[in-house]
Motif scaffolding. Structure first.
Motif, short mmCIF file in Angstrom:
data_model
loop_
_atom_site.label_atom_id
_atom_site.label_comp_id
_atom_site.label_asym_id
_atom_site.label_seq_id
_atom_site.Cartn_x
_atom_site.Cartn_y
_atom_site.Cartn_z
N VAL A 1 0.83 -1.21 0.00
CA VAL A 1 0.00 0.00 0.00
C VAL A 1 0.86 1.26 0.00
CG1 VAL A 1 -0.27 -0.02 2.50
CG2 VAL A 1 -1.94 1.14 1.12
N ILE A 2 2.02 1.18 0.66
CA ILE A 2 2.89 2.37 0.71
C ILE A 2 3.46 2.67 -0.66
CG2 ILE A 2 5.05 3.23 1.66
CD1 ILE A 2 4.23 1.67 4.20
N GLU A 3 3.80 1.59 -1.36
CA GLU A 3 4.32 1.79 -2.71
C GLU A 3 3.25 2.43 -3.59
OE1 GLU A 3 6.46 -1.68 -4.01
OE2 GLU A 3 6.00 -1.09 -6.07
N HIS A 4 2.02 1.97 -3.46
CA HIS A 4 0.96 2.51 -4.32
C HIS A 4 0.62 3.94 -3.99
CE1 HIS A 4 -0.65 -1.71 -5.51
NE2 HIS A 4 0.53 -1.43 -6.00
N ARG A 5 0.57 4.22 -2.70
CA ARG A 5 0.10 5.55 -2.29
C ARG A 5 1.19 6.60 -2.30
NH1 ARG A 5 -4.81 4.28 0.38
NH2 ARG A 5 -5.88 3.29 -1.34
N LEU A 6 2.45 6.16 -2.07
CA LEU A 6 3.51 7.14 -1.88
C LEU A 6 4.44 7.20 -3.09
CD1 LEU A 6 4.45 8.97 0.46
CD2 LEU A 6 6.14 7.24 0.98
N TYR A 7 4.88 6.03 -3.54
CA TYR A 7 5.93 6.03 -4.55
C TYR A 7 5.37 6.20 -5.95
CZ TYR A 7 9.37 4.85 -1.09
OH TYR A 7 10.19 4.90 -0.02
N GLN A 8 4.22 5.54 -6.22
CA GLN A 8 3.71 5.65 -7.58
C GLN A 8 3.31 7.07 -7.94
OE1 GLN A 8 0.90 2.51 -8.26
NE2 GLN A 8 2.52 0.97 -8.39
N PRO A 9 2.59 7.81 -7.04
CA PRO A 9 2.34 9.21 -7.39
C PRO A 9 3.62 10.00 -7.60
CG PRO A 9 0.96 8.54 -5.57
CD PRO A 9 1.90 7.41 -5.82
N ALA A 10 4.63 9.71 -6.76
CA ALA A 10 5.89 10.45 -6.90
C ALA A 10 6.55 10.16 -8.24
CB ALA A 10 6.84 10.09 -5.76
#
Lengths: 219, 677
Positions: free
Chosen positions: B629-638
């Motif tokens: 979930v952190i990858e989806h919410r934090l890294y992908q938008p970045a």
């Protein structure tokens, strides 16, 4: 060295530098451009020798000799050899009309003199007063990079730029230490050697050496 | 302090030995013929690891050398202080830890490395990585630290790329790894830069001597914690870990997971205990928050993974989370006037680090052995390995016991000490403690419970029951070098569990903690909180209880021999087929159901009907996917934002060299004009 002789030598060498730079912009022959580079390299070596001897640098003849060998002999020879190998002796396409090129060059030389005055301030040192020549060389080298398409004339422009930097540093600091000059010169030599090989390769792969048509790597 | 003096101290000699052995390993890796390369280079790296273990242990118990000055050819240190290697007690602990792990991993690698991992590049990278990592804790100043740190990072990246030609995921995970590693380095560089600027020196001594407070200290703390947390794989900067560990060659995964991430822990301890020991209270709360979130999130992800190495990687995040929690609790309590309990928490952090190094080496090496024997990492495709690979499964079992924190392993002792520290906090007077400590305790307890579940799954599904695929059925035991590495690692896990006393006392010295003593020869007494653990006595007690039970069972079994029973209405069918066994996905299904949101779980049931009738089912496929979930919410938008900015930039850069030269030219003319005006 008497002050008069010093000023004479300074004027001759810097004058030669400026003359060869302007002549570079005028004309399309690759062989001629390389020939001008030989004169420019010799003039630069002479300038460094003059300034260095005047400043009492012990290593000045050595630095000047190095510059002469690399800039007036080795680099032009490498470029001439590449040009002969690929059989390109004339610039193929023109990006600007010759008149525009010359007017641009004149404007840049004026700009160099205009901006150098305020930067250097009032000075009576003849070497420092010759610095605008170096700045013109840098700007004209850049100009050459902008208006020419062939890889070899691009390289000529790049070397002119480098000569300009070398002239400025030599004029403002009264001769550079051998190690600095060695580093800078060998760097440029490496670039020339690599590009010399690359140009031959480009001609073999693409059939031309016009860098503005090299768009494969643009992503 | 010159490099050319003959070293008269054990620590100095050990440091020189490590450097020489590292150079020799690189030389051998390049020069040795392919046939002998793994054996020769591996052996030299084992020796380098042993040298680090000896040197580090000597430093841990208090030996000090005069220091080994790094002769720098370039005038790198000219305006700064000299670059000196001289491990203190804490550094000695981490050097020894790295050395032991490197020795085990290299020994395993002798038998395991093949293909690109056994190439010149592969072994050179491993040697550079190993020696760089061993020297990180020996640094006495920021420059040396960062130099060794980058050796470690560069070597590991090169080795991670080993299989890039044959497998695409390797390339992707290396990109993630390099980006995160560089990010970590940048944070550290900036952080140390702030410290050096504020204190006027780069050595630990001058930084801690300046006793910084206020804005520079806080800035440095935030930057350095970000850098070290990235290396330690803490949430939310853990994303490289579950990608890099599975794709690296297994001996490398073991070294990375067991030792390299510990350098992040070393950094945190260095920062909070030595460089900036007088930080405000919220620093420790930050560490506790980072730690507990990482622990819980890590073990939750680990518990639902079906890929064995990915499971182990997430479990690393969990363990590093627990370590960070323990450090945070220790600092908070030191600040709250309870130094005795604080010491216990800090000792727990070190014990957790040591025991995690031991069991995670064994687990990753075991996973490598399984991978080599079957070509599979997916638990759903394994099974039945216990009978086919007895050494591997025995060692992996011991490692799993350690990871699940069950008795007679180091994992149990470490988590026991942590819980003792948490339980004995006197929180009545302090409102902050009264809130933080119970929550921490709850999360730690939940983490330990989920850890047990996870490793029951890893061992039970992977090694017990019947093989689910032909590959698993045809598995064979690993070779002698790999076996010995596994057994040595397992012995360490059990040794730490049975005789924790002497080590714990040495660890207490490393963080200058009092109130910890040996009890008897092997036992452990936490005098600060008044509790005692004597594993040998406990084990004897357990055996005393078990022996009569086993005896009675054996007698009964002889009286009533077991009969073969056929299935009453089985029509000659077998009782079970491998397809009817629990697998990793079905085992963790209830957990996925509970934590659906944070695991981003989705499943698809695909039913293929028979041609003749829709009522007849020919095949059913169940696919379950979980996400980070952190990858989806934090890294992908970045990354999407970065890509959009990149697209915009493309209108400026269109590939024409003349345009670029034009930009430089315009800039030059502009600068000249501006200067002249």
């Amino acid at each position: 060295m008497s002050s008069e002789l010093y000023q004479q030598l300074l004027a001759t060498t810097t004058g030669l530098l400026l003359l060869t730079a302007v002549l570079q912009v005028w004309g399309r022959s690759t062989v001629r451009a390389i020939g001008l580079l030989v004169i420019q390299g010799t003039a630069l070596a002479g300038l460094v020798l003059t300034v260095g001897v005047q400043a009492g640098e012990a290593a000045a003849p050595l630095v000047a000799g190095l510059l002469f060998v690399v800039k007036a002999l080795v680099m032009p020879w490498v470029m001439l050899r590449s040009a002969r190998l690929i059989g390109v002796t004339r610039e193929r396409s023109a990006r600007l009309r010759p008149a525009v090129e010359l007017i641009g060059a004149a404007g840049l030389t004026l700009l160099a003199y205009a901006v150098s005055g305020p930067i250097l301030g009032d000075t009576t040192d003849p070497a420092t007063r010759a610095v605008p020549v170096g700045v013109s060389l840098v700007l004209l080298g850049f100009w050459q990079l902008l208006i020419r398409g062939s890889a070899i004339t691009q390289l000529v422009g790049f070397l002119m730029l480098d000569n300009g930097i070398a002239a400025i540093s030599s004029l403002t600091s009264g001769g550079l230490p051998l190690v600095v000059e060695l580093g800078a010169t060998l760097d440029v030599l490496l670039v020339v050697l690599i590009l010399g090989a690359l140009v031959v390769r480009m001609q073999a792969e693409e059939g031309h050496i016009d860098i503005s048509e090299l768009r494969e790597l643009h992503d | 302090m010159t490099a050319l003096e003959v070293p008269t101290h054990l620590v100095d000699a050990g440091l020189i030995a490590q450097l020489l052995l590292g150079a020799l390993a690189v030389l051998v890796a390049v020069a040795a013929p392919a046939r002998l390369r793994s054996v020769l280079t591996g052996s030299v790296v084992v020796l380098a690891g042993i040298a680090a273990a000896v040197t580090g242990s000597a430093a841990l118990v208090g030996a000090v050398g005069v220091g080994l000055q790094i002769p720098v050819v370039l005038p790198l240190a000219a305006p700064l202080e000299p670059l000196v290697l001289a491990p203190d007690r804490l550094g000695g602990l981490f050097m020894a830890l790295a050395g032991v792990v490197v020795a085990l991993a290299a020994l395993f690698g002798i038998g395991y490395a093949h293909g690109p991992a056994a190439s010149r590049t592969g072994w050179t990278a491993f040697s550079v990585f190993a020696v760089g990592m061993q020297l990180v804790p020996a640094a006495t100043d920021a420059i040396t630290f960062l130099l060794a740190w980058e050796l470690m990072a560069g070597g590991s990246t090169a080795l991670l790329l080993a299989d890039h030609a044959s497998r695409e995921p390797v390339r992707r995970s290396t990109v993630w790894y390099s980006v995160m590693t560089h990010l970590s380095f940048l944070f550290l560089l900036a952080g140390f830069g702030v410290l050096a600027a504020a204190s006027g020196g780069t050595s630990w001594a001058s930084i801690s001597g300046a006793a910084l407070t206020g804005t520079p200290a806080t800035t440095a703390f935030v930057l350095l914690v970000a850098g070290f947390a990235t290396k330690a794989g803490l949430v939310p900067v853990h994303v490289w870990l579950p990608r890099a560990h599975p794709e690296a060659p297994s001996h490398m995964s073991a070294a990375m997971s067991a030792a390299m991430v510990k350098m992040g822990v070393y950094g945190l301890l260095l920062l909070t205990l030595r460089l900036l020991p007088t930080g405000p209270r919220w620093w420790s709360i930050v560490l506790i928050a980072l730690g507990t979130v990482s622990a819980l999130y890590g073990i939750l992800q680990a518990s639902v993974q079906a890929d064995l190495k990915q499971l182990l990687a997430y479990s690393t995040t969990e363990n590093l989370g627990l370590i960070t929690t323990a450090i945070g609790v220790g600092l908070l309590l030191r600040d709250s006037g309870q130094p005795a309990v604080a010491d216990v928490a800090l000792v727990a952090a070190l014990l957790l680090a040591v025991s995690h190094a031991a069991f995670k080496s064994v687990l990753f090496l075991g996973a490598g052995s399984v991978l080599q024997a079957t070509g599979e990492r997916d638990l759903d495709l394994l099974g039945g390995l216990a009978a086919r690979m007895p050494w591997t499964s025995g060692a992996f079992g011991v490692g799993a016991l350690g990871a699940a924190a069950l008795p007679v392993t180091g994992g149990f002792v470490a988590e026991w000490v942590l819980l003792q520290a948490l339980i004995h906090v006197g929180a009545q007077a302090d409102r902050l403690l009264a809130i933080v400590i119970p929550i921490t305790m709850g999360i730690v307890a939940l983490t330990i419970g989920l850890g047990l579940l996870t490793f029951v799954k890893a061992y039970g599904i992977g090694f017990l029951a019947r093989p689910r695929t032909p590959a698993a059925a045809q598995a064979h035991e690993a070779g002698p070098a790999m076996r010995s590495a596994l057994v040595l690692g397992a012995v360490l896990v059990v040794g730490l569990g049975l005789a924790p006393g002497p080590l714990t006392q040495a660890l207490a010295g490393a963080v200058s903690a009092g109130g910890v003593a040996t009890f008897g020869v092997t036992g452990l007494s936490l005098e600060a909180v008044g509790v005692v653990l004597h594993p040998v006595a406990l084990t004897l007690l357990a055996v005393a209880v078990l022996v009569p039970l086993v005896a009675v069972n054996a007698v009964l079994a002889r009286r009533h021999p077991r009969r073969d029973v056929t299935l009453a209405w089985g029509c000659g069918g077998e009782r079970t087929s491998p397809r009817m066994e629990y697998n990793a996905t079905s085992y963790s299904e209830p957990l996925v159901r509970v934590f659906r949101g944070s695991l981003q779980a989705s499943h698809v049931v695909d039913v293929v009907h028979h041609d003749q009738s829709p009522l007849l089912v020919e095949q059913m496929t169940y696919t379950q996917e979980t996400g980070d979930v952190i990858e989806h919410r934090l890294y992908q938008p970045a990354t999407r934002l970065a890509a959009r900015i990149g697209d915009l930039a493309r209108t400026v850069q269109n590939g024409s060299i003349h345009r670029y030269v034009g930009f430089s030219f315009a800039a030059l003319v502009l600068v000249l004009v501006v200067v002249a005006l």
